[in-house]
Motif scaffolding. Structure first.
Motif, PDB file in Angstrom:
ATOM      1  N   TYR A   1       0.856  -1.182   0.000  1.00  0.00           N
ATOM      2  CA  TYR A   1       0.000   0.000   0.000  1.00  0.00           C
ATOM      3  C   TYR A   1       0.894   1.233   0.000  1.00  0.00           C
ATOM      4  O   TYR A   1       2.109   1.134   0.180  1.00  0.00           O
ATOM      5  N   ASP A   2       0.295   2.399  -0.223  1.00  0.00           N
ATOM      6  CA  ASP A   2       1.086   3.603  -0.420  1.00  0.00           C
ATOM      7  C   ASP A   2       1.297   4.451   0.840  1.00  0.00           C
ATOM      8  O   ASP A   2       2.338   5.086   0.986  1.00  0.00           O
ATOM      9  N   TYR A   3       0.329   4.477   1.724  1.00  0.00           N
ATOM     10  CA  TYR A   3       0.384   5.371   2.884  1.00  0.00           C
ATOM     11  C   TYR A   3      -0.221   4.633   4.067  1.00  0.00           C
ATOM     12  O   TYR A   3      -1.154   3.838   3.900  1.00  0.00           O
ATOM     13  N   ALA A   4       0.311   4.874   5.256  1.00  0.00           N
ATOM     14  CA  ALA A   4      -0.164   4.155   6.433  1.00  0.00           C
ATOM     15  C   ALA A   4      -0.395   5.094   7.609  1.00  0.00           C
ATOM     16  O   ALA A   4       0.319   6.081   7.782  1.00  0.00           O
ATOM     17  N   ILE A   5      -1.408   4.758   8.394  1.00  0.00           N
ATOM     18  CA  ILE A   5      -1.668   5.410   9.669  1.00  0.00           C
ATOM     19  C   ILE A   5      -1.635   4.325  10.745  1.00  0.00           C
ATOM     20  O   ILE A   5      -2.248   3.268  10.591  1.00  0.00           O
ATOM     21  N   ASN A   6      -0.909   4.597  11.805  1.00  0.00           N
ATOM     22  CA  ASN A   6      -0.827   3.712  12.957  1.00  0.00           C
ATOM     23  C   ASN A   6      -1.185   4.569  14.162  1.00  0.00           C
ATOM     24  O   ASN A   6      -0.472   5.522  14.482  1.00  0.00           O
ATOM     25  N   SER A   7      -2.291   4.252  14.811  1.00  0.00           N
ATOM     26  CA  SER A   7      -2.724   5.075  15.939  1.00  0.00           C
ATOM     27  C   SER A   7      -3.304   4.201  17.038  1.00  0.00           C
ATOM     28  O   SER A   7      -3.546   3.015  16.842  1.00  0.00           O
ATOM     29  N   ALA A   8      -3.516   4.811  18.200  1.00  0.00           N
ATOM     30  CA  ALA A   8      -4.104   4.081  19.318  1.00  0.00           C
ATOM     31  C   ALA A   8      -5.005   5.018  20.111  1.00  0.00           C
ATOM     32  O   ALA A   8      -4.730   6.215  20.239  1.00  0.00           O
ATOM     33  N   VAL A   9      -6.078   4.426  20.613  1.00  0.00           N
ATOM     34  CA  VAL A   9      -7.034   5.134  21.469  1.00  0.00           C
ATOM     35  C   VAL A   9      -7.333   4.252  22.677  1.00  0.00           C
ATOM     36  O   VAL A   9      -7.029   3.059  22.671  1.00  0.00           O
ATOM     37  N   ALA A  10      -7.943   4.828  23.702  1.00  0.00           N
ATOM     38  CA  ALA A  10      -8.145   4.116  24.961  1.00  0.00           C
ATOM     39  C   ALA A  10      -9.123   2.944  24.854  1.00  0.00           C
ATOM     40  O   ALA A  10      -8.891   1.879  25.418  1.00  0.00           O
ATOM     41  N   ASP A  11     -10.225   3.150  24.138  1.00  0.00           N
ATOM     42  CA  ASP A  11     -11.279   2.128  24.116  1.00  0.00           C
ATOM     43  C   ASP A  11     -12.210   2.371  22.937  1.00  0.00           C
ATOM     44  O   ASP A  11     -11.986   3.282  22.134  1.00  0.00           O
ATOM     45  N   GLY A  12     -13.253   1.568  22.851  1.00  0.00           N
ATOM     46  CA  GLY A  12     -14.198   1.678  21.741  1.00  0.00           C
ATOM     47  C   GLY A  12     -14.896   3.021  21.668  1.00  0.00           C
ATOM     48  O   GLY A  12     -15.138   3.542  20.576  1.00  0.00           O
ATOM     49  N   ASP A  13     -15.218   3.593  22.818  1.00  0.00           N
ATOM     50  CA  ASP A  13     -15.857   4.912  22.822  1.00  0.00           C
ATOM     51  C   ASP A  13     -14.917   5.978  22.279  1.00  0.00           C
ATOM     52  O   ASP A  13     -15.322   6.854  21.513  1.00  0.00           O
ATOM     53  N   ALA A  14     -13.650   5.899  22.656  1.00  0.00           N
ATOM     54  CA  ALA A  14     -12.661   6.858  22.159  1.00  0.00           C
ATOM     55  C   ALA A  14     -12.469   6.689  20.654  1.00  0.00           C
ATOM     56  O   ALA A  14     -12.321   7.674  19.923  1.00  0.00           O
ATOM     57  N   LEU A  15     -12.475   5.445  20.179  1.00  0.00           N
ATOM     58  CA  LEU A  15     -12.362   5.202  18.740  1.00  0.00           C
ATOM     59  C   LEU A  15     -13.533   5.824  18.000  1.00  0.00           C
ATOM     60  O   LEU A  15     -13.352   6.486  16.967  1.00  0.00           O
ATOM     61  N   LYS A  16     -14.720   5.659  18.533  1.00  0.00           N
ATOM     62  CA  LYS A  16     -15.907   6.250  17.906  1.00  0.00           C
ATOM     63  C   LYS A  16     -15.797   7.774  17.854  1.00  0.00           C
ATOM     64  O   LYS A  16     -16.084   8.393  16.824  1.00  0.00           O
ATOM     65  N   ARG A  17     -15.363   8.385  18.950  1.00  0.00           N
ATOM     66  CA  ARG A  17     -15.219   9.850  18.977  1.00  0.00           C
ATOM     67  C   ARG A  17     -14.154  10.312  17.980  1.00  0.00           C
ATOM     68  O   ARG A  17     -14.332  11.318  17.294  1.00  0.00           O
ATOM     69  N   TYR A  18     -13.065   9.565  17.896  1.00  0.00           N
ATOM     70  CA  TYR A  18     -12.021   9.900  16.927  1.00  0.00           C
ATOM     71  C   TYR A  18     -12.566   9.829  15.504  1.00  0.00           C
ATOM     72  O   TYR A  18     -12.385  10.747  14.711  1.00  0.00           O
ATOM     73  N   LEU A  19     -13.230   8.731  15.179  1.00  0.00           N
ATOM     74  CA  LEU A  19     -13.748   8.556  13.821  1.00  0.00           C
ATOM     75  C   LEU A  19     -14.772   9.618  13.447  1.00  0.00           C
ATOM     76  O   LEU A  19     -14.858  10.017  12.280  1.00  0.00           O
ATOM     77  N   GLU A  20     -15.530  10.080  14.422  1.00  0.00           N
ATOM     78  CA  GLU A  20     -16.565  11.088  14.164  1.00  0.00           C
ATOM     79  C   GLU A  20     -16.056  12.516  14.284  1.00  0.00           C
ATOM     80  O   GLU A  20     -16.774  13.457  13.938  1.00  0.00           O
ATOM     81  N   HIS A  21     -14.839  12.691  14.749  1.00  0.00           N
ATOM     82  CA  HIS A  21     -14.301  14.047  14.935  1.00  0.00           C
ATOM     83  C   HIS A  21     -14.270  14.776  13.584  1.00  0.00           C
ATOM     84  O   HIS A  21     -13.857  14.204  12.569  1.00  0.00           O
ATOM     85  N   PRO A  22     -14.687  16.034  13.547  1.00  0.00           N
ATOM     86  CA  PRO A  22     -14.727  16.776  12.282  1.00  0.00           C
ATOM     87  C   PRO A  22     -13.376  16.842  11.557  1.00  0.00           C
ATOM     88  O   PRO A  22     -13.341  16.777  10.323  1.00  0.00           O
ATOM     89  N   ALA A  23     -12.278  16.940  12.287  1.00  0.00           N
ATOM     90  CA  ALA A  23     -10.965  16.998  11.636  1.00  0.00           C
ATOM     91  C   ALA A  23     -10.632  15.668  10.954  1.00  0.00           C
ATOM     92  O   ALA A  23     -10.092  15.647   9.846  1.00  0.00           O
ATOM     93  N   HIS A  24     -10.980  14.559  11.605  1.00  0.00           N
ATOM     94  CA  HIS A  24     -10.765  13.253  10.990  1.00  0.00           C
ATOM     95  C   HIS A  24     -11.664  13.089   9.761  1.00  0.00           C
ATOM     96  O   HIS A  24     -11.226  12.631   8.715  1.00  0.00           O
ATOM     97  N   GLN A  25     -12.915  13.463   9.900  1.00  0.00           N
ATOM     98  CA  GLN A  25     -13.847  13.356   8.778  1.00  0.00           C
ATOM     99  C   GLN A  25     -13.370  14.173   7.574  1.00  0.00           C
ATOM    100  O   GLN A  25     -13.439  13.713   6.433  1.00  0.00           O
ATOM    101  N   ALA A  26     -12.875  15.374   7.832  1.00  0.00           N
ATOM    102  CA  ALA A  26     -12.402  16.241   6.742  1.00  0.00           C
ATOM    103  C   ALA A  26     -11.176  15.641   6.051  1.00  0.00           C
ATOM    104  O   ALA A  26     -11.069  15.677   4.816  1.00  0.00           O
ATOM    105  N   ALA A  27     -10.264  15.076   6.827  1.00  0.00           N
ATOM    106  CA  ALA A  27      -9.075  14.465   6.242  1.00  0.00           C
ATOM    107  C   ALA A  27      -9.457  13.241   5.408  1.00  0.00           C
ATOM    108  O   ALA A  27      -9.006  13.081   4.271  1.00  0.00           O
ATOM    109  N   ALA A  28     -10.297  12.372   5.965  1.00  0.00           N
ATOM    110  CA  ALA A  28     -10.711  11.165   5.244  1.00  0.00           C
ATOM    111  C   ALA A  28     -11.456  11.518   3.959  1.00  0.00           C
ATOM    112  O   ALA A  28     -11.287  10.852   2.928  1.00  0.00           O
ATOM    113  N   GLU A  29     -12.248  12.547   4.010  1.00  0.00           N
ATOM    114  CA  GLU A  29     -13.007  12.967   2.823  1.00  0.00           C
ATOM    115  C   GLU A  29     -12.073  13.316   1.664  1.00  0.00           C
ATOM    116  O   GLU A  29     -12.361  13.005   0.507  1.00  0.00           O
ATOM    117  N   GLN A  30     -10.957  13.953   1.963  1.00  0.00           N
ATOM    118  CA  GLN A  30      -9.999  14.285   0.908  1.00  0.00           C
ATOM    119  C   GLN A  30      -9.494  13.019   0.220  1.00  0.00           C
ATOM    120  O   GLN A  30      -9.375  12.980  -1.007  1.00  0.00           O
TER     121      GLN A  30
END
Length: 97
Positions: free
Chosen positions: A54-83
């Motif tokens: 693959y061409d590009y990779a992200i490796n990250s960690a969050v505390a738990d499932g709730d934190a993962l959900k908040r990260y995925l829904e965060h506007p900055a993450h959404q804007a980056a993924a949209e690009q």
């Protein structure tokens, strides 16, 4: 803790040096320190040229499932993924560590 891995594959004919791709990579790089749920964050271009790579990779960690959900829904993450939707596909893996 949950590890969140994402591997991006640029669409056929898309180059890393295109302005939209450079902007997309910058958008992910800038997430470090912006989203409080991210306990670990790194992203980078793949340095090998094997056909299955693959061409590009992200490796990250969050505390738990709730934190993962908040990260995925965060506007900055959404804007980056949209690009990236314009020029790449990706796969993810989330697992407990």
């Amino acid at each position: 803790m949950i590890r969140h891995l994402v591997l991006f594959k640029l669409n056929d004919g898309v180059r890393r040096d295109e302005p939209r791709v450079v902007a997309g990579a910058r958008a992910f790089e800038e997430l470090k320190g912006v989203i409080p749920e991210l306990e670990f964050w790194e992203c980078a271009w793949n340095i090998t040229e094997r056909p299955i790579a693959y061409d590009y990779a992200i490796n990250s960690a969050v505390a738990d499932g709730d934190a993962l959900k908040r990260y995925l829904e965060h506007p900055a993450h959404q804007a980056a993924a949209e690009q990236w939707r314009e020029f790449a596909t990706w796969v993810i893996a989330d697992y407990e560590i």
